[in-house]
Design an enzyme around this catalytic site. Structure first.
Site, short mmCIF file in Angstrom:
data_model
loop_
_atom_site.label_atom_id
_atom_site.label_comp_id
_atom_site.label_asym_id
_atom_site.label_seq_id
_atom_site.Cartn_x
_atom_site.Cartn_y
_atom_site.Cartn_z
N GLY A 225 0.82 -1.21 0.00
CA GLY A 225 0.00 0.00 0.00
C GLY A 225 0.86 1.25 0.00
N ILE B 109 -0.10 6.10 5.01
CA ILE B 109 0.74 5.41 6.00
C ILE B 109 1.99 4.84 5.32
CG2 ILE B 109 0.87 3.39 7.53
CD1 ILE B 109 -2.02 3.94 8.33
N VAL C 173 -3.01 -0.92 3.97
CA VAL C 173 -3.95 -0.89 2.84
C VAL C 173 -5.29 -0.25 3.21
CG1 VAL C 173 -2.92 -2.86 1.63
CG2 VAL C 173 -4.65 -3.27 3.39
N HIS D 20 8.44 38.76 3.63
CA HIS D 20 9.58 38.26 2.85
C HIS D 20 10.77 38.10 3.78
CE1 HIS D 20 12.30 37.64 -0.47
NE2 HIS D 20 13.12 38.53 0.07
P1 FAD Z 1 -9.85 6.95 17.16
O1 FAD Z 1 -8.74 7.90 17.26
O2 FAD Z 1 -9.61 5.64 16.54
O3 FAD Z 1 -10.38 6.74 18.64
C1 FAD Z 1 -11.42 5.87 18.96
C2 FAD Z 1 -11.32 5.50 20.43
O4 FAD Z 1 -12.49 4.77 20.77
C3 FAD Z 1 -10.15 4.59 20.76
O5 FAD Z 1 -9.48 5.07 21.90
C4 FAD Z 1 -10.78 3.25 21.02
O6 FAD Z 1 -10.07 2.48 21.98
C5 FAD Z 1 -12.13 3.67 21.59
N1 FAD Z 1 -13.19 2.67 21.48
C6 FAD Z 1 -13.59 1.99 20.37
N2 FAD Z 1 -14.64 1.20 20.67
C7 FAD Z 1 -14.90 1.38 21.98
C8 FAD Z 1 -15.86 0.84 22.85
N3 FAD Z 1 -16.80 0.00 22.44
N4 FAD Z 1 -15.82 1.21 24.14
C9 FAD Z 1 -14.88 2.08 24.60
N5 FAD Z 1 -13.96 2.64 23.80
C10 FAD Z 1 -13.98 2.29 22.51
N6 FAD Z 1 -4.95 11.74 10.80
C11 FAD Z 1 -4.61 13.03 10.62
O7 FAD Z 1 -5.49 13.88 10.54
N7 FAD Z 1 -3.30 13.42 10.53
C12 FAD Z 1 -2.29 12.52 10.61
O8 FAD Z 1 -1.11 12.91 10.54
C13 FAD Z 1 -2.61 11.16 10.79
N8 FAD Z 1 -1.64 10.24 10.89
C14 FAD Z 1 -1.97 8.93 11.11
C15 FAD Z 1 -0.94 8.00 11.19
C16 FAD Z 1 -1.24 6.66 11.40
C17 FAD Z 1 -0.11 5.66 11.52
C18 FAD Z 1 -2.60 6.26 11.57
C19 FAD Z 1 -2.95 4.82 11.85
C20 FAD Z 1 -3.63 7.19 11.49
C21 FAD Z 1 -3.32 8.53 11.24
N9 FAD Z 1 -4.32 9.49 11.11
C22 FAD Z 1 -3.98 10.81 10.90
C23 FAD Z 1 -5.74 9.15 11.21
C24 FAD Z 1 -6.27 9.52 12.62
O9 FAD Z 1 -5.52 8.82 13.59
C25 FAD Z 1 -7.74 9.15 12.73
O10 FAD Z 1 -8.47 9.78 11.68
C26 FAD Z 1 -8.31 9.62 14.05
O11 FAD Z 1 -7.62 9.06 15.14
C27 FAD Z 1 -9.79 9.25 14.16
O12 FAD Z 1 -10.30 9.75 15.35
P2 FAD Z 1 -11.55 9.07 16.07
O13 FAD Z 1 -11.74 9.83 17.34
O14 FAD Z 1 -12.67 8.96 15.13
O15 FAD Z 1 -11.10 7.58 16.39
P1 NAI Z 2 -4.74 4.75 2.27
O1 NAI Z 2 -6.14 4.57 1.84
O2 NAI Z 2 -4.19 6.12 2.40
O3 NAI Z 2 -3.76 3.94 1.32
C1 NAI Z 2 -3.88 2.55 1.16
C2 NAI Z 2 -3.23 2.19 -0.16
O4 NAI Z 2 -3.17 0.77 -0.23
C3 NAI Z 2 -4.01 2.66 -1.37
O5 NAI Z 2 -3.15 3.32 -2.26
C4 NAI Z 2 -4.58 1.38 -1.96
O6 NAI Z 2 -4.73 1.44 -3.36
C5 NAI Z 2 -3.55 0.37 -1.54
N1 NAI Z 2 -4.04 -1.00 -1.46
C6 NAI Z 2 -5.23 -1.44 -0.99
N2 NAI Z 2 -5.28 -2.80 -1.05
C7 NAI Z 2 -4.10 -3.21 -1.56
C8 NAI Z 2 -3.55 -4.50 -1.86
N3 NAI Z 2 -4.22 -5.61 -1.64
N4 NAI Z 2 -2.31 -4.54 -2.39
C9 NAI Z 2 -1.59 -3.40 -2.60
N5 NAI Z 2 -2.08 -2.17 -2.36
C10 NAI Z 2 -3.30 -2.07 -1.82
O7 NAI Z 2 -4.65 3.96 3.67
P2 NAI Z 2 -3.49 3.91 4.73
O8 NAI Z 2 -2.22 4.39 4.17
O9 NAI Z 2 -3.56 2.55 5.32
O10 NAI Z 2 -4.00 4.94 5.80
C11 NAI Z 2 -5.30 4.78 6.38
C12 NAI Z 2 -5.91 6.11 6.65
O11 NAI Z 2 -5.31 6.72 7.79
C13 NAI Z 2 -5.74 7.12 5.53
O12 NAI Z 2 -6.70 6.96 4.54
C14 NAI Z 2 -5.93 8.40 6.25
O13 NAI Z 2 -7.30 8.65 6.39
C15 NAI Z 2 -5.32 8.12 7.62
N6 NAI Z 2 -3.94 8.62 7.68
C16 NAI Z 2 -3.75 9.96 7.54
C17 NAI Z 2 -2.48 10.48 7.57
C18 NAI Z 2 -2.32 11.93 7.40
O14 NAI Z 2 -3.32 12.65 7.47
N7 NAI Z 2 -1.12 12.42 7.21
C19 NAI Z 2 -1.31 9.65 7.76
C20 NAI Z 2 -1.62 8.24 7.89
C21 NAI Z 2 -2.90 7.78 7.86
#
Ligand code: FAD
Ligand code: NAI
Length: 477
Positions: free
Chosen positions: A190, A194, A279, A453
């Protein structure tokens, strides 16, 4: 006996904790339930974003960027430092400290705002009741009742049958934030947000990184001029991105991972020391309630909501990653604010047209609004201004002049429809574009604004001037 509140929030990620704080600010009695726990088994607020998402990934991006600068740029700046090395455990410990400080910060904010917190697994019962179960068990430790319930349970990584995680050699993003050494050969399934961010981290630290991407177009949601420039830049940095590559299998054996995939040339085999599966993510919409709760779902298993995040059951709202729209922290937080304010009787809404996105590679990709291909598909007539960062004095002084700023404006009204940036600090620059677009600015409005600037932001000004073919520091086409 159940305890009664105005609002129960399930989930303390950026959607849920923000909703809970805003409810409390508005004088509502509010309890937030969250099940996240750290290695010590203690609660750790902030959800995916603070614990295993936005924050730890940016901490490692920063550390690895500094290391890459020390390797590639110090000499150019005339700096001689003792040979720099990498201490992965120290880098990880710093990342953990940052996460811990911020998650503790949410706890302090809950206390300051009088948000009650319960650590446990919440399950929605009939009659606006929420049962809280002990972590990992069936025992009910609390029963809460509220006039309004906000579901904010977030999302989890999508897993692939062809690449089952063993959490050591084949990992998801959470595992990739925990490696204890730099893998020599790192595979990533993917090439999305990420894959590119974590691929950048480990590539800067010395891994040979191969990204295997199923789609035949790289970053298809990004403006194609920007994604093309980014593709070439990543390639130069050493990220080997293989598009149109369908994963067939991934197996960990003898401390290695054997991956097979198929591309236009047929089946390919490649061996890695570690493999990250990145993915996409899926909503956590199936663990909070049983069939007795009649909520509607959409085709992506998201809880169905209207533009005000109301579900099909009156008084139950859903926000953040469990509902439609981009899975981004700031989008969930804004929904949390909107829902809290609507519960308190205000007429709030979210401006879904102007949600910025960022990919924190280097240079960063940041964008808001329509891409050029969106405008073509919708037959919207446009004027486009592009300003290359190589013409920015500040970018040159920084030694960081790759990329561009692109503004798309409506041909007749001059209203800004989209801004797309591939540049150092694009994540900061995009905020100016979002503000301008939220104020319904024209390219001329930005062109008439004075920018300091020398700043990178002047490139936004020049791109706005370029829309009218009057940029100063480039030849206008
Ligand atoms: P979450 O942050 O997933 O929080 C949900 C919470 O609910 C969790 O603590 C979970 O334990 C709890 N929960 C779930 N079910 C229950 C239940 N039944 N009872 C009690 N608690 C429960 N987004 C950005 O905007 N910028 C970024 O740079 C960015 N980087 C990312 C990097 C990575 C590696 C990943 C994985 C994601 C990234 N994201 C980024 C995406 C971002 O983390 C999510 O969009 C965001 O955290 C979603 O917020 P949320 O509150 O909806 O859910
Ligand atoms: P993504 O949707 O950004 O990318 C997943 C990629 O995997 C896509 O390009 C897709 O075509 C590919 N893919 C799917 N199935 C596949 C397969 N079987 N084989 C090969 N490629 C495949 O999802 P990602 O990177 O996992 O991140 C999840 C979400 O977390 C993002 O969509 C975003 O919402 C959030 N996120 C946001 C960040 C930010 O705001 N900077 C940083 C990291 C995550």
């Amino acid at each position: 006996m159940s305890k009664k509140y105005d609002v129960v929030v399930i989930g303390a990620g950026p959607a849920g904790y923000v909703a809970a704080i805003r409810c409390a600010q508005l004088g509502l009695s509010v309890v937030c339930v969250d099940e996240w726990h750290n290695r010590a088994g203690e609660s750790s607020l902030g959800g995916t974003c603070l614990n295993v998402g936005c924050i730890p990934s940016k901490a490692l991006l920063e550390s690895s960027h500094l290391y890459a600068l020390s390797q590639k740029q110090f000499e150019d700046h005339g700096i001689t430092a003792a040979e720099s090395g990498i201490d992965v455990p120290a880098m990880m410990a710093r990342k953990d400290r940052v996460v811990n400080e911020l998650t503790q910060g949410i706890k302090a904010l809950f206390k300051a705002n009088k948000v009650k917190f319960v650590h446990g697994h919440a399950r929605l019962a009939q009659g606006k009741k929420v049962e809280v179960h002990e972590r990992g068990g069936k025992k009910i430790i609390d029963t809460l009742e509220a006039k309004n319930i906000i579901l904010a349970s977030g999302s989890s990584s999508v897993h692939l049958d062809q690449a089952p995680l063993d959490h050591q050699y084949i990992v998801d993003s959470t595992g990739a934030l925990e490696f204890d050494a730099v893998p020599e050969r790192l595979g990533i399934i993917g090439a999305g947000a990420i894959g590119l961010e974590l691929g950048s981290v480990w590539s800067r630290l010395g891994s040979e990184v191969v990204l295997i991407e199923a789609m035949d177009e790289f970053l298809s949601i990004v403006d194609q001029q920007i994604s093309r420039a980014a593709f070439h830049s990543y390639k130069k940095q050493g990220l080997d991105i293989r598009i149109n590559a369908r994963l067939l299998s991934a197996t960990a054996k003898n401390n290695e991972v054997q991956v097979t995939y198929e591309d236009n040339r047929g089946a390919q085999q490649v061996t890695f020391d570690r493999l990250i599966v990145a993915v996409g993510r899926k909503p956590n919409s199936d663990t909070m309630f049983g069939d007795e709760i009649e909520l509607e779902f959409d085709e992506r298993a998201c809880i169905h909501v209207n533009k005000h995040c109301e579900t099909s059951v009156p008084g139950i709202y859903a926000i953040g990653d469990i509902v439609r729209g981009p899975m981004l922290a700031h989008k969930g937080s804004e929904e949390g604010v909107m829902v809290a304010e609507r519960i308190a009787g205000q007429d709030s809404s979210v401006n879904y047209d102007h949600i910025p996105s960022v990919i924190y590679s280097h240079p960063e990709i940041a964008w808001v609004g329509k891409t050029e291909q969106d405008c073509e598909a919708e037959a919207i007539p446009v004027n486009i201004g592009v300003f290359p960062m190589s013409a920015s004095g500040r970018a040159r002084a920084m030694g960081d002049s790759e990329g561009m700023v692109k503004i798309i404006a409506h041909k007749e009204t001059d209203r800004v429809l989209g801004v797309h940036i591939f540049a150092a600090q694009a994540s900061e620059m995009i905020a100016q574009a979002v503000t301008a677009m939220a104020m319904q600015a024209s390219a001329e409005d930005i062109a008439l604004t004075v920018f300091a600037h020398p700043t990178l932001s002047e490139s936004l000004h020049e791109a706005a001037l370029a829309v009218g073919r009057r940029a100063i520091h480039i030849k206008n086409g």
